[in-house]
Write a protein that holds these residues in place. Structure first.
Motif: not given
Length: 270
Positions: A54-71, A73-79
């Motif tokens: 809902v937050f992403i939809a209200c911001s009108q920012v593409s989900p791909g752009k949002v989760f690009k910032g997660v990329r 940190m993926i090694p830290v998250i998996i570890f």
């Protein structure tokens, strides 16, 4: 990886999230972080993911752009998730030497991975939808009661805004240093994991030198403009809460209460 760093980037727009008061967005982000850490059951985690959508939809920012910032940190998250899988206690699923995988450990690792992903994605929305000047002004207003304790609120908010502002700049500088080192014959993607880490050591020193040089230039620019803190300074735009802000706060408090109810009445059963 540095090109994936999105913290500090502002995407202009006219969405509901963009129009909210920065103080409202800071408060909502703070309670969202709390909600991430208190979500323990499967229902509350599902509700957390739906709320993030809902937050992403209200911001009108593409989900791909949002989760690009997660990329990055993926090694830290998996570890972190793997550690919880192997060192959890409960009903065993697989025993291998000193490693013991349990049902509880698998669920803990999965929930932790979901929490960290939601945390990074949700917190990035505040910088996507708020300019740094506006964010600093909202933070200064929220921290203004601490002035009676002699806290330099204006300087603190400006420091946080400058830090967020220069994160993308340092990421670009990192890319330029990498390209310069590659042009001199350096290799960054070959060898084992330890060798790859060591290959980045020659990049750290130039990056720190560049950061200190920018900090020195910024300090000189501030002193040349006779900046002496926020005391006595007026604001070009005065922040005022609107009905939309009040409605957003009330709706989020309702969502926060539902998360607590889900954890209490619908705990996860192994």
């Amino acid at each position: 990886m540095p090109r994936d760093i999105t913290v500090g980037q502002f995407l202009p727009g006219h969405s509901i999230m963009h129009r909210l008061d920065p103080r409202t967005k800071i408060v909502l982000t703070f309670f969202f972080i709390i909600q991430v850490f208190i979500s323990k059951s499967a229902i509350s985690l599902s509700f957390l993911i739906a709320l993030l959508g809902v937050f992403i939809a209200c911001s009108q920012v593409s989900p791909g752009k949002v989760f690009k910032g997660v990329r990055p940190m993926i090694p830290v998250i998996i570890f972190t998730a793997v550690l919880n899988i192997f060192y959890g206690s409960g009903d065993p699923v697989l025993n291998f030497s000193i490693f013991h995988i349990t049902k509880q450990g698998l669920f803990t690792g999965f929930t932790l991975m979901v929490r960290l992903t939601a945390l990074i994605a949700g917190c990035s929305l505040i910088t996507y939808t708020t300019s740094l000047n506006t964010l600093a002004a909202g933070l200064e207003q929220l921290l203004s009661p601490f002035k009676r304790f002699h806290l330099k609120v204006g300087e603190l908010s400006m420091t946080i805004a400058i830090t967020l502002r220069f994160l993308p700049t340092l990421a670009d500088e990192f890319d330029r240093i990498i390209d310069a080192q590659k042009a001199r014959g350096a290799e960054f993607g070959s060898g084992n994991y330890i060798k790859r880490i060591k290959s980045y050591f020659p990049v750290i020193l130039p990056l720190f030198m560049s950061a200190f040089r920018r900090a020195f230039e910024l300090t000189n620019a501030i002193e040349c403009r006779c900046y002496r803190g926020g005391e006595g300074r007026t604001k070009m735009s005065v922040l005022r809460l609107s009905k939309t802000d009040v409605g957003a706060i009330l709706l989020f408090l309702l969502a926060f209460s539902l998360t607590i109810i889900f954890n209490v009445f619908f705990p996860f059963q192994y």
